[in-house]
Design an enzyme around this catalytic site. Structure first.
Site, PDB file in Angstrom:
ATOM      1  N   ARG A 104       9.861  -5.863   2.895  1.00  0.00           N
ATOM      2  CA  ARG A 104      10.404  -6.724   3.865  1.00  0.00           C
ATOM      3  C   ARG A 104       9.364  -7.212   5.113  1.00  0.00           C
ATOM      4  NH1 ARG A 104      16.260  -5.961   3.797  1.00  0.00           N
ATOM      5  NH2 ARG A 104      16.796  -4.575   2.049  1.00  0.00           N
TER       6      ARG A 104
ATOM      7  N   HIS B   9       3.795   1.777  -1.687  1.00  0.00           N
ATOM      8  CA  HIS B   9       4.017   2.005  -3.105  1.00  0.00           C
ATOM      9  C   HIS B   9       2.677   2.656  -3.839  1.00  0.00           C
ATOM     10  CE1 HIS B   9       7.122  -1.577  -2.580  1.00  0.00           C
ATOM     11  NE2 HIS B   9       7.627  -0.331  -2.841  1.00  0.00           N
TER      12      HIS B   9
ATOM     13  N   LYS C  67       0.856  -1.218  -0.087  1.00  0.00           N
ATOM     14  CA  LYS C  67      -0.086   0.065  -0.155  1.00  0.00           C
ATOM     15  C   LYS C  67       0.960   1.418   0.140  1.00  0.00           C
ATOM     16  CE  LYS C  67      -3.874  -1.888   2.249  1.00  0.00           C
ATOM     17  NZ  LYS C  67      -4.589  -1.958   3.256  1.00  0.00           N
TER      18      LYS C  67
ATOM     19  N   LYS D  10      10.163   6.891   4.114  1.00  0.00           N
ATOM     20  CA  LYS D  10      10.820   5.803   4.741  1.00  0.00           C
ATOM     21  C   LYS D  10      12.422   5.772   4.603  1.00  0.00           C
ATOM     22  CE  LYS D  10      10.114   1.332   4.360  1.00  0.00           C
ATOM     23  NZ  LYS D  10      11.602   0.916   4.382  1.00  0.00           N
TER      24      LYS D  10
END
Ligand code: PAF
Length: 292
Positions: free
Chosen positions: A199, A47, A45, A161
C-alpha cells in the site's frame, strides 16, 4: 556487452492449479523441498526477504500472486489494490531461478463460487483487525487453506507486519492438521522505520513523509512500557496521534501475543506487542512492535 544475469533467468509462471500441482508432485518425488510465500503481488523488499529466507531453507520457493477478493470488506479497496504482475515477475527474476510463480485467476481458485468459508480461530479473529474488517479472516483462511492444498509446501513464510494474520494461519494449520511449518519473519522496514507494504506505493508524498510517525510512536511506546502500565502507554500513544494532522488513528492496542486480547494488567511471564492501524489519507496502514 553481456546481458545481465537478471535478464537471462527463466521464470516458470503457472496460472492453473492442476499444472502447478503436477509439477510440484513430480519434483517432490525427486526429493525437492518447497518453501511457499503467498502474496497479493505488488512485491517489495519485504516480500523479497521472505523469498530469500524460503530459498535458504528449501530447494524451491513458490510465490503465489493473487489478489484475493474474499478478504476485502471494501469494494473500492479491492478495485484499487495494485496489480503489477510483470514488475513482480521481473523483481523475482533478480533473486533466483529456483522460484515458481503461481498467478491464478479468481476462477482457478474459486471455481465460480467466490465466497469465503466460515472459520473459528478460537477468538483470535475477533480482536483488532477483526473488529474493523468484517469477514476479513474468513477470506484469509479460505485462500491460505486452498493455497496450502494446491502448493503442499514444506514451509510457509509470513511477515510479522500482519501479526494477527500469522497467528490465525498458525491456528488454521493446527485445527486442520495441515502438514506445513508456518514461519513468522521479522518486519522489513524502510530506513525511515516505515514497514514495507504494497500500500505504501499509493501514499502521496506528504503522507509518505509522515507515515514513519507510526513506527516512531511504537518505539517510544516500547520504552515507556518498561515503567508504565499498558493503559498509560495507550493513552499517551492516542494523544500523539490526536496531535498528528495527517494520520488518523483507528486503534492503538497493547495485546498479549498468545490471545491477542488487550492487556489489562501486565504480567512478567507474558509477552506483549503494541499494534497500530491508522489511515494516511484513504490508505490504511498497520504496524506492530514487540514490547518485551
Ligand atoms: O498477506 C497477504 O498478502 C494476504 O493476506 C495473503 C496471506 C497472501 C492471503 O491473500
Amino acid at each position: 556487452m553481456f546481458a545481465s544475469v537478471n535478464f537471462i533467468l527463466k521464470m516458470t509462471i503457472f496460472t492453473q492449479k492442476s499444472k502447478i500441482q503436477d509439477h510440484i508432485s513430480t519434483e517432490k518425488l525427486k526429493g525437492k523441498t518447497f518453501g511457499f510465500v503467498p502474496t497479493m503481488g505488488a512485491l517489495h523488499k519485504g516480500h523479497l526477504s521472505l523469498v530469500k529466507k524460503a530459498l535458504k531453507e528449501n530447494d524451491v520457493c513458490v510465490v503465489s500472486i493473487f489478489v484475493n477478493p474474499t478478504q476485502f470488506d471494501n469494494a473500492d479497496d479491492l478495485k484499487k489494490y495494485p496489480r503489477t504482475l510483470d514488475d513482480d515477475v521481473s523483481l523475482l527474476k533478480t533473486v533466483s531461478k529456483n522460484i515458481l510463480v503461481y498467478a491464478p485467476s479468481v476462477d482457478d481458485i474459486y471455481e465460480g463460487n467466490t465466497k469465503a468459508e466460515q472459520f473459528s480461530f478460537d477468538g483470535l479473529e475477533f480482536e483488532m483487525e477483526g473488529m474493523f474488517r468484517q469477514g476479513h479472516f474468513d477470506g484469509v483462511g479460505t485462500i491460505v487453506k486452498r493455497l496450502f492444498e494446491i502448493v503442499t509446501p514444506n514451509n510457509a513464510y509470513f511477515g510479522e507486519k500482519d501479526f494477527q494474520q500469522l497467528a490465525i494461519i498458525k491456528k488454521l494449520v493446527e485445527k486442520y492438521n495441515i502438514p506445513v511449518v508456518v514461519k513468522g519473519c521479522e518486519i522489513f522496514r524502510e530506513d525511515s522505520g516505515l514497514a514495507y507494504s504494497s500500500r505504501n506505493a499509493r501514499l502521496k508524498p506528504e503522507y509518505k513523509n509522515e507515515a514513519p510517525f507510526i513506527y516512531k510512536t511504537l518505539s517510544t511506546a516500547k520504552e515507556k512500557f518498561g515503567t508504565k502500565s499498558a493503559k498509560e502507554v495507550t493513552e499517551w500513544a492516542e494523544k500523539q496521534f490526536a496531535k498528528n494532522k495527517l494520520l488518523e488513528l483507528e486503534y492503538f492496542i497493547i495485546a498479549d501475543v498468545e490471545t491477542l486480547k488487550p492487556v489489562k494488567r501486565k504480567s512478567k511471564t507474558k509477552t506483549y506487542r503494541a499494534f497500530v492501524a491508522a489511515y494516511a489519507d484513504d490508505i490504511r496502514l498497520i504496524d506492530n512492535l514487540a514490547l518485551n
